[in-house]
Design a protein around this motif. Structure first.
Motif, mmCIF file in Angstrom:
data_model
loop_
_atom_site.group_PDB
_atom_site.id
_atom_site.type_symbol
_atom_site.label_atom_id
_atom_site.label_comp_id
_atom_site.label_asym_id
_atom_site.label_seq_id
_atom_site.Cartn_x
_atom_site.Cartn_y
_atom_site.Cartn_z
ATOM 1 N N TYR A 79 0.854 -1.193 0.000
ATOM 2 C CA TYR A 79 0.000 0.000 0.000
ATOM 3 C C TYR A 79 0.886 1.237 0.000
ATOM 4 O O TYR A 79 2.004 1.223 0.510
ATOM 5 C CB TYR A 79 -0.887 0.037 1.255
ATOM 6 N N ILE A 80 0.347 2.309 -0.535
ATOM 7 C CA ILE A 80 0.968 3.619 -0.490
ATOM 8 C C ILE A 80 -0.055 4.606 0.078
ATOM 9 O O ILE A 80 -1.254 4.499 -0.201
ATOM 10 C CB ILE A 80 1.476 4.063 -1.887
ATOM 11 N N SER A 81 0.432 5.514 0.891
ATOM 12 C CA SER A 81 -0.450 6.531 1.463
ATOM 13 C C SER A 81 0.101 7.910 1.117
ATOM 14 O O SER A 81 1.259 8.208 1.398
ATOM 15 C CB SER A 81 -0.514 6.373 2.984
ATOM 16 N N TYR A 82 -0.732 8.737 0.505
ATOM 17 C CA TYR A 82 -0.272 10.055 0.060
ATOM 18 C C TYR A 82 -0.449 11.118 1.142
ATOM 19 O O TYR A 82 0.134 12.199 1.048
ATOM 20 C CB TYR A 82 -1.001 10.458 -1.211
ATOM 21 N N ASP A 83 -1.245 10.816 2.125
ATOM 22 C CA ASP A 83 -1.455 11.693 3.284
ATOM 23 C C ASP A 83 -2.529 11.054 4.154
ATOM 24 O O ASP A 83 -2.987 9.942 3.871
ATOM 25 C CB ASP A 83 -1.841 13.111 2.859
ATOM 26 N N VAL A 84 -2.945 11.759 5.197
ATOM 27 C CA VAL A 84 -3.957 11.216 6.104
ATOM 28 C C VAL A 84 -5.201 10.790 5.320
ATOM 29 O O VAL A 84 -5.712 11.549 4.485
ATOM 30 C CB VAL A 84 -4.325 12.264 7.166
ATOM 31 N N TYR A 111 8.539 -7.152 6.605
ATOM 32 C CA TYR A 111 7.747 -5.999 6.180
ATOM 33 C C TYR A 111 8.527 -4.711 6.444
ATOM 34 O O TYR A 111 9.021 -4.488 7.540
ATOM 35 C CB TYR A 111 6.408 -5.970 6.934
ATOM 36 N N PHE A 112 8.629 -3.889 5.408
ATOM 37 C CA PHE A 112 9.314 -2.614 5.520
ATOM 38 C C PHE A 112 8.334 -1.475 5.313
ATOM 39 O O PHE A 112 7.556 -1.464 4.360
ATOM 40 C CB PHE A 112 10.429 -2.494 4.477
ATOM 41 N N CYS A 113 8.431 -0.515 6.208
ATOM 42 C CA CYS A 113 7.705 0.734 6.050
ATOM 43 C C CYS A 113 8.703 1.765 5.510
ATOM 44 O O CYS A 113 9.906 1.684 5.791
ATOM 45 C CB CYS A 113 7.176 1.161 7.419
ATOM 46 N N ALA A 114 8.212 2.716 4.736
ATOM 47 C CA ALA A 114 9.074 3.772 4.221
ATOM 48 C C ALA A 114 8.285 5.062 4.129
ATOM 49 O O ALA A 114 7.044 5.054 4.121
ATOM 50 C CB ALA A 114 9.632 3.399 2.842
ATOM 51 N N SER A 115 9.013 6.162 4.061
ATOM 52 C CA SER A 115 8.349 7.453 3.871
ATOM 53 C C SER A 115 9.169 8.283 2.898
ATOM 54 O O SER A 115 10.364 8.046 2.705
ATOM 55 C CB SER A 115 8.183 8.188 5.204
ATOM 56 N N SER A 116 8.522 9.243 2.266
ATOM 57 C CA SER A 116 9.235 10.152 1.373
ATOM 58 C C SER A 116 8.566 11.515 1.392
ATOM 59 O O SER A 116 7.365 11.638 1.652
ATOM 60 C CB SER A 116 9.288 9.607 -0.053
ATOM 61 N N LEU A 117 9.379 12.518 1.122
ATOM 62 C CA LEU A 117 8.888 13.885 1.046
ATOM 63 C C LEU A 117 8.336 14.113 -0.346
ATOM 64 O O LEU A 117 8.997 13.802 -1.335
ATOM 65 C CB LEU A 117 10.042 14.848 1.329
ATOM 66 N N SER A 118 7.146 14.619 -0.457
ATOM 67 C CA SER A 118 6.566 14.899 -1.763
ATOM 68 C C SER A 118 6.769 16.375 -2.063
ATOM 69 O O SER A 118 6.220 17.231 -1.374
ATOM 70 C CB SER A 118 5.067 14.570 -1.765
#
Lengths: 114, 115
Positions: free
Chosen positions: B47-52, B89-96
């Motif tokens: 899954y990908i989450s673009y914001d809340v 399982y890996f979680c990741a985050s990135s700055l948009s």
């Protein structure tokens, strides 16, 4: 099918040697390409990335070459060192409003022997 | 210090149990991801989450759901875990930035075993 594919599951190179890691992709909308490095029991970290408006980017011993018409990009490592021993993951994605839904390859396990 | 934190690091569950994997980041990144890593398959996007409350399926969403109620937290939920969900399982985050993709910052991973 696999959208991003690394042809070599593993590679071995002598210390000081040059090596090339290859990655092929299917989606010609991809415009962002990256190589991540992963040590055992650690998380992947970005090594180098390139956007589709250039065909080459160099950072020290690491160079990424992009061949858009061939849907192929590669990572060249020169003067390889034992600490380069790791799994290398290529990734590609399409910019979508500043985020890229990155698709990763299967990984290539690199061993640099001294 | 920029960080993506995953809890727990190791988890053993029985088939049919519910599983909650937590991920937090302190970089105010808009975009967060859940991947799983299996031998020979690399990292597969779940899954990908673009914001809340703005979540989108990845390549292998079946059997998973996610929750993002705060920008800094992104949870992965397995309702009735299956043995084939044994994985790292890996979680990741990135700055948009609004114009170009940015670096993914990964957590240290959660090794889940479903018996």
């Amino acid at each position: 099918g696999q959208q991003v594919k690394q042809s070599s599951p593993s590679l071995t190179v002598q210390e000081g040697g040059i090596l090339i890691l290859n990655c092929d992709y299917e989606n010609d909308m991809f415009d962002y390409f990256a190589w991540y490095k992963k040590y055992p029991d650690n998380s992947p970290t970005l090594l180098i990335s390139v956007r589709s408006n250039v065909d080459k980017r160099e950072d020290g011993r690491f160079t990424v070459f992009l061949n858009k018409s061939g849907k192929h990009f590669s990572l060249h490592i020169t003067a390889s060192q034992p600490e380069d021993t790791a799994v290398y993951l290529c990734a590609a994605g399409e910019n979508q409003g500043g985020s890229a839904k990155l698709i990763f390859g299967e990984g290539t396990k690199l061993t640099v022997s001294s | 210090d920029m960080k993506v934190t995953q809890m727990p690091r190791y988890l053993i569950k029985r088939m049919g149990e519910n599983v909650l994997l937590e991920c937090g980041q302190d970089m105010s990144h808009e975009t967060m991801y859940w991947y799983r890593q299996d031998p020979g398959l690399g990292l597969q996007l779940i899954y990908i989450s673009y914001d809340v409350d703005s979540n989108s399926e990845g390549d292998i969403p079946k059997g998973y759901r996610v929750s993002r109620k705060k920008r800094e937290h992104f949870s992965l939920i397995l309702d009735s875990a299956k043995t084939n969900q044994t994985s790292v399982y890996f979680c990741a985050s990135s700055l948009s930035t609004g114009s170009s993709a940015e670096t993914l910052y990964f957590g240290s991973g959660t090794r889940l075993t479903v018996l």
